[in-house]
Design a protein around this motif. Structure first.
Motif, PDB file in Angstrom:
ATOM      1  N   PHE A 112       0.530  -1.758   7.005  1.00  0.00           N
ATOM      2  CA  PHE A 112      -0.244  -0.603   6.628  1.00  0.00           C
ATOM      3  C   PHE A 112      -1.733  -0.674   6.965  1.00  0.00           C
ATOM      4  O   PHE A 112      -2.425   0.347   6.834  1.00  0.00           O
ATOM      5  CB  PHE A 112      -0.137  -0.385   5.104  1.00  0.00           C
TER       6      PHE A 112
ATOM      7  N   LEU B   8       1.635  -6.310   3.459  1.00  0.00           N
ATOM      8  CA  LEU B   8       0.878  -5.060   3.464  1.00  0.00           C
ATOM      9  C   LEU B   8      -0.048  -4.963   4.677  1.00  0.00           C
ATOM     10  O   LEU B   8      -0.169  -3.887   5.287  1.00  0.00           O
ATOM     11  CB  LEU B   8       0.050  -4.921   2.185  1.00  0.00           C
TER      12      LEU B   8
ATOM     13  N   MET C 131      -1.157   3.091   0.691  1.00  0.00           N
ATOM     14  CA  MET C 131      -0.754   1.713   0.960  1.00  0.00           C
ATOM     15  C   MET C 131      -1.835   0.971   1.748  1.00  0.00           C
ATOM     16  O   MET C 131      -2.048  -0.228   1.545  1.00  0.00           O
ATOM     17  CB  MET C 131       0.570   1.703   1.719  1.00  0.00           C
TER      18      MET C 131
ATOM     19  N   PHE D 145       4.588  -6.682  -3.555  1.00  0.00           N
ATOM     20  CA  PHE D 145       5.256  -5.523  -2.968  1.00  0.00           C
ATOM     21  C   PHE D 145       6.530  -5.942  -2.228  1.00  0.00           C
ATOM     22  O   PHE D 145       6.579  -6.991  -1.580  1.00  0.00           O
ATOM     23  CB  PHE D 145       4.326  -4.790  -2.009  1.00  0.00           C
TER      24      PHE D 145
END
Length: 340
Positions: free
Chosen positions: A339, A335, A243, A280
């Motif tokens: 991550f 994201l 990720m 996502f």
């Protein structure tokens, strides 16, 4: 009107996979959502199998029935089932067996190779038909025991052994040999694999259904808790790295802040356009599963499974109520924040 198409990434987590059962049940109840690819490891692989087989044999209602039948059968097959009032706990006999695993191999503990999961898979799923007619693209993760490499079993490779390999904890189960090669639990190399949903699917929306906490509220102190945390971090490390890679790619392409339609007008390559279009999303059990003792992942108890199913269903319904309109249009997961 075309239904929004989702790719699903289903984490493993033993008994906690019943949470994913509930999430999938809620998604299947939304008749306006469709599914293209499903990637899963361990318990996530089992849920992916149930989804695919049920869709193949009975549509959305068939998938919901297959999920229920699988988890009910798993609870009924266990020789270590604790009483209902201890749902979520571990039976004393199972605790004793786990203590033996530090000194004895699976061959010594289970010389007759009894495996209730094998019996359920053989009884409930038509793998020959799945290899021909599977309605979604499946990516079932297993780990090559002698190299650590990820092996993804795809539709034409589906079998009882492939699913057993994906869920093979080597301290509890015998190594699964397929075509002469040894395999262990898929969570060691991908929990789950995201890249096949990028490379081999066309849908832009990827929904992560996560069982492992993305952030723990407390730092372990005792030796036992530290050992447990190390195991959990190792099991989730490959997913976090993958990720982070997606977040880094989005940053490098530099289009993550632009409207979804604009990258089509820019001089980007096919791969860059595909990455820039990805959207996502995530449904997580952090607040619930993160508070449970680690041993609850090995609990085999229908009331416990049903409680997790109900929680997963409720989490999914709340997520749909808030984010349903964005599926097919924009991401709901940051994201970079989570991550990178």
């Amino acid at each position: 009107m075309t239904k929004p198409m989702l790719n699903l990434a289903l984490q493993g987590g033993g008994a906690h996979g019943a949470f994913t059962w509930g999430v999938l049940d809620a998604l299947l109840a939304d008749s306006d959502l469709a599914f293209e690819g499903v990637s899963g490891a361990s318990a996530g692989a089992m849920n992916a199998l149930c989804l695919a087989h049920g869709l193949m044999t009975g549509g959305r209602d068939g998938a919901r029935e297959t999920l229920a039948g699988f988890w009910t059968a798993i609870a009924g097959q266990s020789p270590f089932t604790p009483p209902a009032e201890a749902a979520g706990g571990m039976a004393p006999a199972l605790k004793l067996m786990l203590q033996w695993t530090t000194h004895l191999s699976p061959e010594q503990i289970n010389p007759f190779d009894l495996n209730p999961l094998r019996d359920v898979l053989q009884a409930q799923f038509d793998f020959a038909r799945l290899r021909r007619d599977c309605p979604v693209k499946l990516f079932i993760a297993a780990t090559h025991a002698n190299s650590g490499k990820l092996r993804l079993f795809r539709n034409h490779e589906l079998s009882v052994d492939a699913l057993l390999a994906s869920a093979c904890l080597p301290t509890l189960h015998r190594t699964v040999t397929i075509d002469g090669e040894p395999y262990w639990d898929g969570g060691y190399s991908a929990n789950p694999a995201i890249f096949p949903l990028l490379y081999q699917c066309s849908a832009a929306d990827i929904l992560l259904i996560l069982l492992a906490p993305l952030h723990y509220s407390e730092t372990p102190v005792s030796a036992a808790d530290i050992k447990q945390r190390l195991g959990e971090l190792a099991f989730n490390a490959t997913f976090l790295r993958e990720m982070r890679m997606f977040a880094h790619m989005r940053e490098q392409i530099g289009n993550s802040w632009l409207p979804d339609w604009l990258p089509e007008l820019l001089p980007l390559g096919r791969f860059e356009r595909r990455v820039s279009r990805l959207r996502f999303h995530a449904i997580t059990g952090d607040g619930l599963l993160g508070q449970m003792p680690a041993e609850s992942k090995l609990a085999v108890n229908l009331p416990f499974f049903e409680r997790l199913r109900d929680q997963g269903r409720e989490h999914a319904r709340r997520w749909l109520a808030i984010n349903r309109a964005q599926v097919g249009h924009s991401a709901t997961l940051d994201l970079m924040k989570l991550f990178y």
